[in-house]
Design an enzyme around this catalytic site. Structure first.
Site, PDB file in Angstrom:
ATOM      1  N   GLY A  35     -63.581  25.413  38.661  1.00 32.99           N
ATOM      2  CA  GLY A  35     -62.388  25.934  37.980  1.00 32.99           C
ATOM      3  C   GLY A  35     -62.233  27.438  38.084  1.00 32.99           C
ATOM      4  NE  ARG A  93     -42.106  36.780  22.889  1.00 33.08           N
ATOM      5  CZ  ARG A  93     -41.619  35.576  23.149  1.00 33.08           C
ATOM      6  NH1 ARG A  93     -40.601  35.129  22.471  1.00 33.08           N
ATOM      7  NH2 ARG A  93     -42.138  34.827  24.102  1.00 33.08           N
ATOM      8  CE  LYS A 193     -33.875  36.962  16.671  1.00 34.92           C
ATOM      9  NZ  LYS A 193     -34.099  36.716  18.090  1.00 34.92           N
ATOM     10  CB  SER A 223     -38.365  31.577  23.951  1.00 32.13           C
ATOM     11  OG  SER A 223     -39.523  30.803  23.832  1.00 32.13           O
ATOM     12  CB  THR A 227     -31.947  33.748  19.534  1.00 34.77           C
ATOM     13  OG1 THR A 227     -33.231  33.853  18.926  1.00 34.77           O
ATOM     14  CG2 THR A 227     -31.164  35.028  19.368  1.00 34.77           C
TER      15      THR A 227
END
Ligand code: R5P
Length: 296
Positions: A35, A93, A193, A223, A227
């Site tokens: 992996g 974010r 918002k 996303s 929104t």
């Protein structure tokens, strides 16, 4: 100058190389049976300025690690300068501790990128809500470009807008609404918002009235689509004529696009910072312009 794309941005890197009249450098990337990742640079990079293009999406941890392997190897092999073009910069974010004990992911990722010898970094419409300038996080020269002019040009080219209005769905989107409005010679406004959960937001209008107008909603990221759906509902209740939606980074969580399309908007599109079914605008010319500058 050599342009090299990591596995998230191979097509974009080829586009940038084409803009620069060259071919993208080659890599061999595969996994060992256990992996672990294997990476080999197939181009001669000694003494070269290298532009590495790697969006950190859809498997952010893996793609970030690949960027670290690649840049460390480039420097080790004698590349003169490595400029990172990270069109979608994940983890931006999480730029503060919203709950006690949380990791400051933005800071950690920035430190890692610097630690392998990145000389300069460019991002595109990076999520900068609380951190207003990338220089607050990076110690190397950093620049945040915007794809909004390219998105607005696409709208202009693909249909006439009657009495256009540009809307940003939250206060932070004002920077993007302003740029798009300048390009469309229109006015703009932003909504207010409040985020109620990962997939739930409350959006309220401010002063504009979209009655009878063609509206372009712009945002950095789509996303979950929550929104945009809330913003569309407001505009429809005001009597907007046609509504189009543009974003720089179409992350598109499962079901997001369907949810937006069900509202009856006439179009949803984005750029290839994150390759998706709605990535109709390429940021290759934007990256090529700055790659040229950075090579000196
Ligand atoms: C955050 O404020 C961003 O600018 C976007 O508005 C947000 O990431 C969009 O997320 P979603 O599509 O899940 O509502």
């Amino acid at each position: 100058m050599i342009v090299i794309g990591g596995s998230s941005s191979e097509a974009l890197a080829s586009g940038v190389a084409k803009e620069l009249g060259t071919k993208a450098g080659a890599l061999e990337i595969r996994r060992f049976p256990d992996g672990e990742k294997y990476l080999r640079i197939l181009s001669d990079v000694k003494g070269q300025n290298v532009a590495v293009i790697q969006s950190i999406h859809h498997t952010p941890d893996e793609l970030l690690f690949e960027y670290l392997l690649l840049t460390d190897a480039l420097k080790d092999l004698g590349a003169k300068k490595v400029t990172a073009f990270i069109p979608y910069f994940a983890y931006a974010r999480q730029d503060e501790r919203f709950k006690g004990g949380e990791a400051l992911s933005f800071k950690t990722v920035s430190k890692l990128i610097e630690s392998v010898g990145t000389d300069e970094i460019y991002t595109i419409d990076m999520h900068q809500h609380r951190v207003l300038r990338s220089s607050e996080v990076f110690r190397i020269p950093s620049h945040n470009l915007s794809a909004m002019p390219l998105l607005a040009d696409y709208v202009k080219k693909n249909g006439k807008l009657e009495n256009p209005l540009v809307i940003g769905p939250d206060a932070e989107a004002e920077q993007w609404a302003k740029l798009a409005a300048e390009r469309l010679h229109s006015d703009y406004d932003v909504f207010e918002k409040k985020r109620l959960g990962d997939a739930h937001v409350e959006v309220r209008p401010r002063k504009s009235n979209a009655n009878g107008r063609d509206v372009l909603i712009v945002d950095d990221i789509i996303s979950t689509g929550g929104t945009i759906v809330e913003a569309v509902k407001i505009l429809q209740s005001q009597g907007a004529r046609h509504i189009q939606v543009a974003c720089t980074h179409p992350i598109l969580a499962p079901g997001a696009l369907e949810k937006i399309n069900e509202t009856g908007v006439v179009g949803v599109f984005g750029t290839d910072t994150v390759p998706s079914t709605i990535s109709v605008v390429t940021v290759a010319p934007l990256i090529a312009e700055y790659a040229k500058k950075t090579a000196g």
